[in-house]
Every structure is written in structure tokens, then in C-alpha cells.
Write a protein that holds these residues in place. Sequence first.
Motif, PDB file in Angstrom:
ATOM      1  N   ARG A  40      -8.099  26.106  12.573  1.00 48.34           N
ATOM      2  CA  ARG A  40      -7.020  26.983  13.036  1.00 48.34           C
ATOM      3  C   ARG A  40      -6.831  28.153  12.075  1.00 48.34           C
ATOM      4  NH1 ARG A  40      -2.904  26.921  16.567  1.00 48.34           N
ATOM      5  NH2 ARG A  40      -3.323  24.781  17.189  1.00 48.34           N
ATOM      6  N   SER A  41      -6.834  27.855  10.774  1.00 51.89           N
ATOM      7  CA  SER A  41      -6.690  28.896   9.769  1.00 51.89           C
ATOM      8  C   SER A  41      -7.821  29.918   9.865  1.00 51.89           C
ATOM      9  CB  SER A  41      -6.660  28.262   8.383  1.00 51.89           C
ATOM     10  OG  SER A  41      -6.688  29.235   7.384  1.00 51.89           O
ATOM     11  N   ARG A  42      -9.032  29.440  10.065  1.00 51.58           N
ATOM     12  CA  ARG A  42     -10.182  30.350  10.188  1.00 51.58           C
ATOM     13  C   ARG A  42     -10.076  31.207  11.442  1.00 51.58           C
ATOM     14  NH1 ARG A  42     -15.380  28.167   7.458  1.00 51.58           N
ATOM     15  NH2 ARG A  42     -14.541  26.710   5.943  1.00 51.58           N
ATOM     16  N   PHE A  43      -9.672  30.605  12.554  1.00 49.60           N
ATOM     17  CA  PHE A  43      -9.481  31.375  13.783  1.00 49.60           C
ATOM     18  C   PHE A  43      -8.423  32.456  13.591  1.00 49.60           C
ATOM     19  CE2 PHE A  43     -10.941  27.918  17.025  1.00 49.60           C
ATOM     20  CZ  PHE A  43     -12.248  28.351  16.905  1.00 49.60           C
ATOM     21  N   GLU A  44      -7.291  32.087  12.967  1.00 52.04           N
ATOM     22  CA  GLU A  44      -6.213  33.059  12.750  1.00 52.04           C
ATOM     23  C   GLU A  44      -6.673  34.205  11.859  1.00 52.04           C
ATOM     24  OE1 GLU A  44      -3.132  30.480  11.336  1.00 52.04           O
ATOM     25  OE2 GLU A  44      -2.486  29.936  13.370  1.00 52.04           O
ATOM     26  N   ILE A  47      -8.904  36.516  13.881  1.00 52.23           N
ATOM     27  CA  ILE A  47      -8.119  37.362  14.778  1.00 52.23           C
ATOM     28  C   ILE A  47      -7.486  38.517  14.009  1.00 52.23           C
ATOM     29  CG2 ILE A  47      -6.050  37.416  16.230  1.00 52.23           C
ATOM     30  CD1 ILE A  47      -6.826  34.521  17.075  1.00 52.23           C
ATOM     31  N   LYS A  48      -6.928  38.227  12.835  1.00 54.39           N
ATOM     32  CA  LYS A  48      -6.318  39.282  12.012  1.00 54.39           C
ATOM     33  C   LYS A  48      -7.345  40.336  11.622  1.00 54.39           C
ATOM     34  CE  LYS A  48      -2.736  36.388   9.987  1.00 54.39           C
ATOM     35  NZ  LYS A  48      -2.308  35.680   8.776  1.00 54.39           N
ATOM     36  N   GLN A  49      -8.520  39.900  11.184  1.00 51.24           N
ATOM     37  CA  GLN A  49      -9.564  40.842  10.791  1.00 51.24           C
ATOM     38  C   GLN A  49     -10.023  41.688  11.975  1.00 51.24           C
ATOM     39  OE1 GLN A  49     -12.719  38.551   9.019  1.00 51.24           O
ATOM     40  NE2 GLN A  49     -11.517  38.042   7.202  1.00 51.24           N
ATOM     41  N   HIS A  50     -10.205  41.044  13.117  1.00 52.23           N
ATOM     42  CA  HIS A  50     -10.640  41.766  14.312  1.00 52.23           C
ATOM     43  C   HIS A  50      -9.609  42.807  14.725  1.00 52.23           C
ATOM     44  CE1 HIS A  50     -12.632  42.441  18.162  1.00 52.23           C
ATOM     45  NE2 HIS A  50     -11.432  42.404  18.694  1.00 52.23           N
ATOM     46  N   LEU A  78      -6.734  32.803  20.180  1.00 53.03           N
ATOM     47  CA  LEU A  78      -6.887  31.449  19.652  1.00 53.03           C
ATOM     48  C   LEU A  78      -7.350  30.504  20.761  1.00 53.03           C
ATOM     49  CD1 LEU A  78      -6.237  30.748  16.737  1.00 53.03           C
ATOM     50  CD2 LEU A  78      -4.057  29.891  17.463  1.00 53.03           C
ATOM     51  N   ASP A  79      -8.311  29.676  20.474  1.00 56.31           N
ATOM     52  CA  ASP A  79      -8.819  28.701  21.440  1.00 56.31           C
ATOM     53  C   ASP A  79      -8.021  27.404  21.271  1.00 56.31           C
ATOM     54  OD1 ASP A  79     -10.210  27.032  23.107  1.00 56.31           O
ATOM     55  OD2 ASP A  79     -12.189  27.571  22.335  1.00 56.31           O
ATOM     56  N   GLU A  80      -6.862  27.362  21.920  1.00 61.16           N
ATOM     57  CA  GLU A  80      -5.946  26.220  21.772  1.00 61.16           C
ATOM     58  C   GLU A  80      -6.548  24.926  22.313  1.00 61.16           C
ATOM     59  OE1 GLU A  80      -3.245  25.864  20.096  1.00 61.16           O
ATOM     60  OE2 GLU A  80      -2.764  27.946  19.631  1.00 61.16           O
ATOM     61  N   ASP A  81      -7.326  25.005  23.385  1.00 63.79           N
ATOM     62  CA  ASP A  81      -7.939  23.791  23.946  1.00 63.79           C
ATOM     63  C   ASP A  81      -8.902  23.154  22.946  1.00 63.79           C
ATOM     64  OD1 ASP A  81      -6.570  24.092  26.329  1.00 63.79           O
ATOM     65  OD2 ASP A  81      -8.195  25.209  27.287  1.00 63.79           O
ATOM     66  N   PHE A  82      -9.706  23.981  22.290  1.00 60.96           N
ATOM     67  CA  PHE A  82     -10.645  23.470  21.291  1.00 60.96           C
ATOM     68  C   PHE A  82      -9.892  22.865  20.110  1.00 60.96           C
ATOM     69  CE2 PHE A  82     -13.314  24.283  17.485  1.00 60.96           C
ATOM     70  CZ  PHE A  82     -14.337  23.403  17.787  1.00 60.96           C
ATOM     71  N   LEU A  83      -8.844  23.552  19.641  1.00 59.29           N
ATOM     72  CA  LEU A  83      -8.061  23.047  18.515  1.00 59.29           C
ATOM     73  C   LEU A  83      -7.358  21.734  18.872  1.00 59.29           C
ATOM     74  CD1 LEU A  83      -6.606  26.413  17.208  1.00 59.29           C
ATOM     75  CD2 LEU A  83      -8.352  24.995  16.113  1.00 59.29           C
TER      76      LEU A  83
END
Length: 126
Positions: A40-44, A47-50, A78-83
Motif C-alpha cells: 500500500r505504501s509503495r502504491f501511494e 501515485i504521488k510521484q506520477h 490505488l488497486d484496493e481489490d489487490f490490497l
Amino acid sequence: MNAVVYTGSYAGLTERFELFICGREIGNAFSELTDPIDQRSRFENQIKQHNAKRAARAKVKSTEDQGDEDDYSYEVCLDEDFLTSLEYGMPPASGMGLGIDRLVMLLTNSASIRDVIAFPVLKIQQ
């Protein structure tokens, strides 16, 4: 939230290997990160970098950046289903990429992948 955290032989380690035949890379394989909190931290962060790069590109609209504009034109979410599946203990997964183009390189003894790609994308030279 209880989850099994396994990313290989050691927690926090993603294992990777590449298949080489006759000195050429044919395949690429890796183990997946299955820690839901870390993922989750990596995804967030992604997203911030993008979004930061996207905002910076929007401010500077010059003719030089037109080619790179497509790289940041899409929305990242964020891919909530995957998380959620990671949080419920999704079993460890892995990936393996084996390209037909690389097999054709091997079979035809081609030195470059450009020699075997049916429709190579060429960058327009200015």
C-alpha cells in the motif's frame, strides 16, 4: 489485520532470476511482494510521484515534451481489490516473462531484437 508475509527466502526480499541461453536473455522471473502494508505504501508513493510529474508536465507545455506527454496522460489509482486480497492472505505469487521475440532471436541467431520484431516502433528523429 493478520497476513502471511512471504517474499522469498527472507522477509522483505524479492527474488529474481533471468534465463540466459547462448549469452542472450530469454526470460525474466521474480517473486512478488505480499506484505499488504508495504505494498500500500509503495502504491501511494507511486501515485504521488506520477501526479507530481503529471502536474509538472501540465505547467510546461512545449513542443519538446509532446512525445513524453502520453507517459503521464493517464490516471493512476490505488488497486484496493489487490490490497484487500493481500490483507486476507493471498498466497505468494510470482511472475515469469518469456517473449516469443526472444525465442525467435535464439532460433534465428539474431544479434538484435529489432531484427525479429514484426513492427518495430521507431522514434522520429528531428
